[in-house]
Write a protein that holds these residues in place. Structure first.
Motif, PDB file in Angstrom:
ATOM      1  N   CYS A   1       0.721  -1.234   0.030  1.00  0.00           N
ATOM      2  CA  CYS A   1      -0.401  -0.371   0.043  1.00  0.00           C
ATOM      3  C   CYS A   1       1.078   1.122  -0.030  1.00  0.00           C
ATOM      4  O   CYS A   1       0.931   2.096  -0.928  1.00  0.00           O
ATOM      5  CB  CYS A   1      -1.180  -0.118   1.124  1.00  0.00           C
ATOM      6  SG  CYS A   1      -2.296  -0.995   0.793  1.00  0.00           S
TER       7      CYS A   1
ATOM      8  N   ALA B   1       1.719   3.979  -2.927  1.00  0.00           N
ATOM      9  CA  ALA B   1       1.096   6.206  -3.141  1.00  0.00           C
ATOM     10  C   ALA B   1       1.957   6.156  -2.960  1.00  0.00           C
ATOM     11  O   ALA B   1       1.706   7.224  -4.257  1.00  0.00           O
ATOM     12  CB  ALA B   1       0.849   5.548  -1.500  1.00  0.00           C
TER      13      ALA B   1
ATOM     14  N   ILE C   1      -3.425   6.115  -5.745  1.00  0.00           N
ATOM     15  CA  ILE C   1      -4.487   6.978  -5.138  1.00  0.00           C
ATOM     16  C   ILE C   1      -5.490   6.368  -3.586  1.00  0.00           C
ATOM     17  O   ILE C   1      -6.222   5.412  -4.412  1.00  0.00           O
ATOM     18  CB  ILE C   1      -5.279   7.527  -5.499  1.00  0.00           C
ATOM     19  CG1 ILE C   1      -4.681   9.040  -6.816  1.00  0.00           C
ATOM     20  CG2 ILE C   1      -6.000   8.864  -4.768  1.00  0.00           C
ATOM     21  CD1 ILE C   1      -5.473   9.783  -7.463  1.00  0.00           C
ATOM     22  N   PRO C   2      -4.974   5.910  -2.109  1.00  0.00           N
ATOM     23  CA  PRO C   2      -5.235   5.063  -1.621  1.00  0.00           C
ATOM     24  C   PRO C   2      -6.487   6.229  -1.151  1.00  0.00           C
ATOM     25  O   PRO C   2      -6.625   7.310  -1.495  1.00  0.00           O
ATOM     26  CB  PRO C   2      -3.990   4.803  -0.677  1.00  0.00           C
ATOM     27  CG  PRO C   2      -3.469   6.648  -0.728  1.00  0.00           C
ATOM     28  CD  PRO C   2      -3.771   6.996  -1.909  1.00  0.00           C
ATOM     29  N   ALA C   3      -7.285   5.261  -0.354  1.00  0.00           N
ATOM     30  CA  ALA C   3      -8.649   5.916  -0.051  1.00  0.00           C
ATOM     31  C   ALA C   3      -9.181   5.193   1.072  1.00  0.00           C
ATOM     32  O   ALA C   3      -8.784   4.180   1.921  1.00  0.00           O
ATOM     33  CB  ALA C   3      -9.951   5.742  -1.237  1.00  0.00           C
TER      34      ALA C   3
ATOM     35  N   SER D   1     -17.128   7.753   2.448  1.00  0.00           N
ATOM     36  CA  SER D   1     -15.079   7.228   1.870  1.00  0.00           C
ATOM     37  C   SER D   1     -14.405   8.964   1.598  1.00  0.00           C
ATOM     38  O   SER D   1     -15.594   9.671   1.006  1.00  0.00           O
ATOM     39  CB  SER D   1     -15.596   6.173   1.440  1.00  0.00           C
ATOM     40  OG  SER D   1     -16.104   6.782  -0.119  1.00  0.00           O
ATOM     41  N   ARG D   2     -13.495   8.861   1.522  1.00  0.00           N
ATOM     42  CA  ARG D   2     -12.018   9.957   0.954  1.00  0.00           C
ATOM     43  C   ARG D   2     -11.097   9.223   0.432  1.00  0.00           C
ATOM     44  O   ARG D   2     -10.470   8.459   1.013  1.00  0.00           O
ATOM     45  CB  ARG D   2     -12.441  10.631   2.194  1.00  0.00           C
ATOM     46  CG  ARG D   2     -12.029  10.338   3.344  1.00  0.00           C
ATOM     47  CD  ARG D   2     -11.580  11.255   3.974  1.00  0.00           C
ATOM     48  NE  ARG D   2     -12.944  12.545   3.805  1.00  0.00           N
ATOM     49  CZ  ARG D   2     -13.579  12.576   5.419  1.00  0.00           C
ATOM     50  NH1 ARG D   2     -13.691  12.793   6.179  1.00  0.00           N
ATOM     51  NH2 ARG D   2     -14.413  13.328   4.941  1.00  0.00           N
ATOM     52  N   THR D   3     -10.486   9.774  -0.551  1.00  0.00           N
ATOM     53  CA  THR D   3      -9.422   9.731  -1.033  1.00  0.00           C
ATOM     54  C   THR D   3      -7.796  10.317   0.847  1.00  0.00           C
ATOM     55  O   THR D   3      -8.627  11.118   0.831  1.00  0.00           O
ATOM     56  CB  THR D   3      -8.699  10.532  -2.360  1.00  0.00           C
ATOM     57  OG1 THR D   3      -8.947  11.049  -1.982  1.00  0.00           O
ATOM     58  CG2 THR D   3      -9.740   9.743  -2.910  1.00  0.00           C
TER      59      THR D   3
ATOM     60  N   GLU E   1      -4.210  11.917   0.406  1.00  0.00           N
ATOM     61  CA  GLU E   1      -3.765  13.276  -0.220  1.00  0.00           C
ATOM     62  C   GLU E   1      -2.201  12.228  -0.311  1.00  0.00           C
ATOM     63  O   GLU E   1      -1.529  12.421   0.971  1.00  0.00           O
ATOM     64  CB  GLU E   1      -3.083  14.211  -0.103  1.00  0.00           C
ATOM     65  CG  GLU E   1      -2.932  15.082  -1.182  1.00  0.00           C
ATOM     66  CD  GLU E   1      -2.813  16.484  -0.517  1.00  0.00           C
ATOM     67  OE1 GLU E   1      -2.112  17.726  -0.719  1.00  0.00           O
ATOM     68  OE2 GLU E   1      -4.511  16.762  -0.203  1.00  0.00           O
TER      69      GLU E   1
ATOM     70  N   PHE F   1      -7.205   0.842  -2.065  1.00  0.00           N
ATOM     71  CA  PHE F   1      -7.036   1.470  -3.687  1.00  0.00           C
ATOM     72  C   PHE F   1      -7.856   0.930  -4.859  1.00  0.00           C
ATOM     73  O   PHE F   1      -7.763   1.437  -5.651  1.00  0.00           O
ATOM     74  CB  PHE F   1      -5.649   0.913  -4.228  1.00  0.00           C
ATOM     75  CG  PHE F   1      -4.391   1.965  -4.015  1.00  0.00           C
ATOM     76  CD1 PHE F   1      -3.528   2.423  -4.309  1.00  0.00           C
ATOM     77  CD2 PHE F   1      -4.169   1.077  -3.100  1.00  0.00           C
ATOM     78  CE1 PHE F   1      -2.630   3.620  -3.584  1.00  0.00           C
ATOM     79  CE2 PHE F   1      -2.667   1.667  -1.582  1.00  0.00           C
ATOM     80  CZ  PHE F   1      -2.217   2.880  -2.447  1.00  0.00           C
TER      81      PHE F   1
END
Length: 75
Positions: free
Chosen positions: A25, A29, A34-36, A47-49, A51, A71
């Motif tokens: 992971c 990244a 783009i991990p979430a 849920s959100r990404t 940064e 991901f």
């Protein structure tokens, strides 16, 4: 006689990572993935990404059983 610095700089500018499990992971990244967070992982249930500033020196990854669910990747 040691090699000139430019010899090493060229090689250091191109990284390959070989990693497994949870480190996969981190590697994805760092390479620009783009991990979430899932809804159950955030305080507001959304849920959100996440940064992450990618390291553009990473040119290739070898992922051994990565924990890639964050991901959107499943097998």
């Amino acid at each position: 006689m040691p090699a000139p610095l430019s010899f090493y700089a060229d090689r250091l500018a191109k990284l390959s990572l070989i990693i497994s499990d949870g480190g996969g992971c981190t590697a994805m990244a760092e390479a620009g993935g783009i991990p979430a967070l899932f809804p159950q992982e955030s305080s507001d249930g959304q849920s959100r990404t996440i940064e992450v500033v990618p390291d553009h020196r990473i040119k290739s990854l070898v992922l051994l059983a990565p924990a890639s669910v964050g991901f959107g990747l499943t097998y």
